[in-house]
Enzyme design. Structure first.
Site, PDB file in Angstrom:
ATOM      1  N   GLY A  38       0.817  -1.203   0.000  1.00 30.09           N
ATOM      2  CA  GLY A  38       0.000   0.000   0.000  1.00 30.09           C
ATOM      3  C   GLY A  38       0.851   1.252   0.000  1.00 30.09           C
ATOM      4  N   GLU A  59      -0.108  -1.384  -4.702  1.00 24.60           N
ATOM      5  CA  GLU A  59      -1.222  -0.503  -4.329  1.00 24.60           C
ATOM      6  C   GLU A  59      -2.458  -0.867  -5.159  1.00 24.60           C
ATOM      7  OE1 GLU A  59      -3.780   1.622  -2.932  1.00 24.60           O
ATOM      8  OE2 GLU A  59      -1.857   2.129  -1.989  1.00 24.60           O
ATOM      9  N   ASN A 101       2.009   0.205   5.895  1.00 25.50           N
ATOM     10  CA  ASN A 101       1.015   0.794   6.788  1.00 25.50           C
ATOM     11  C   ASN A 101      -0.305   0.196   6.338  1.00 25.50           C
ATOM     12  OD1 ASN A 101      -0.638   2.445   8.377  1.00 25.50           O
ATOM     13  ND2 ASN A 101      -0.492   4.178   6.962  1.00 25.50           N
ATOM     14  N   TYR A 104      -6.608  -1.595   8.745  1.00 26.45           N
ATOM     15  CA  TYR A 104      -6.996  -2.317   9.959  1.00 26.45           C
ATOM     16  C   TYR A 104      -7.898  -3.510   9.655  1.00 26.45           C
ATOM     17  CZ  TYR A 104      -5.378   1.723  12.743  1.00 26.45           C
ATOM     18  OH  TYR A 104      -4.637   2.702  13.334  1.00 26.45           O
ATOM     19  N   PHE A 163      -2.279  10.216  11.860  1.00 25.45           N
ATOM     20  CA  PHE A 163      -3.006   9.781  10.670  1.00 25.45           C
ATOM     21  C   PHE A 163      -4.065  10.788  10.231  1.00 25.45           C
ATOM     22  CE2 PHE A 163      -1.609   5.986  12.888  1.00 25.45           C
ATOM     23  CZ  PHE A 163      -1.228   5.103  11.888  1.00 25.45           C
TER      24      PHE A 163
END
EC number: 2.1.1.184
Length: 244
Positions: A38, A59, A101, A104, A163
């Site tokens: 990403g 990505e 990164n 979630y 963030f």
């Protein structure tokens, strides 16, 4: 996971100051080849290409691929691949590290993918702090599967204020160091079975009462809620001896 869902789960870190603080905890040199999970808007990608030999950024968002390429226009030691990391095939014949990164909502899928489908010797990930703690919890099946293949460390906290959009929780930078698998190939299926029965507390399906007590004593376990991975391996080895 489709592109729309992944895009909506992304949280970016763009501050050069905050990125530099994170990068100080990552061991990289000019000989390293990196796969970045990403690229986002290319802020970490830019730091990686300045430190490493070659960077392959993966990505899923086509627009972010273009944004990253434009940000790195003065560099030629990179490529940006418009692909889904969960479908990506990592090379099996070269040395590399992984950084990401990661979203979630697919952290478990990604970490399984890169530990079991790649040969990366070092993996650095920014993940939700609660998830990072679960990776060190020997009452969790994912932790027990991962610990057989990698050493897991929490390197630093990454505050949610870093963030945008700002998430509800803090994150952590973690490192996974590849090691020789603690489970032989012939024992993999048996280990998987043992792990699942253990975390579900189905002890009677893997030990008799006497076997269980003897195994706990041999492993030096006084509290089932607080065991190390080495103690868990001792239990598994006892299970193997009882089930030759």
């Amino acid at each position: 996971m489709n592109e729309k869902n992944i895009k909506h789960s992304q949280n970016f870190i763009t501050s050069k100051h905050n990125i530099d603080k994170i990068m100080t905890n990552i061991r990289l040199n000019e000989h390293d080849n990196i796969f970045e999970i990403g690229s986002g808007k290319g802020h970490f990608t830019l730091e990686l290409v300045q430190r490493c030999n070659f960077v392959t950024a993966i990505e899923i968002d086509h627009k972010l691929c273009k944004t990253t390429e434009n940000k790195l226009v003065d560099h030629d030691n990179f490529q940006v691949l418009n692909k889904d990391i969960l479908q990506f095939k990592f090379p099996k014949n070269q040395s590399y590290k992984i950084f990401g990164n990661i979203p979630y909502n697919i952290s478990t899928d990604i970490i399984r993918k890169i530990v079991f489908d790649s040969i990366a010797d070092e993996i650095y990930l920014i993940v939700e702090y609660g998830f990072a703690k679960r990776l060190l919890n020997t009452k969790r099946s994912l932790a027990l599967f991962l610990m057989a293949e990698v050493d897991i460390s929490i390197l630093s906290m990454v505050p949610r204020e870093y963030f945008h959009p700002k998430p509800k929780v803090n994150s952590s930078l973690i490192r996974l160091n590849r090691k020789k698998s603690r489970i032989s190939h012939k024992d993999k299926q048996k280990y998987n079975y043992f792990v699942m029965k253990w975390v579900n507390k189905e002890y009677k399906k893997i030990f008799t009462k006497n076997q269980f007590n003897n195994s706990l004593k041999h492993a030096g376990i006084d509290d089932l809620n607080n065991i190390s991975f080495e103690q868990f391996l001792s239990l598994f080895n006892s299970y193997k001896l009882f089930n030759k």
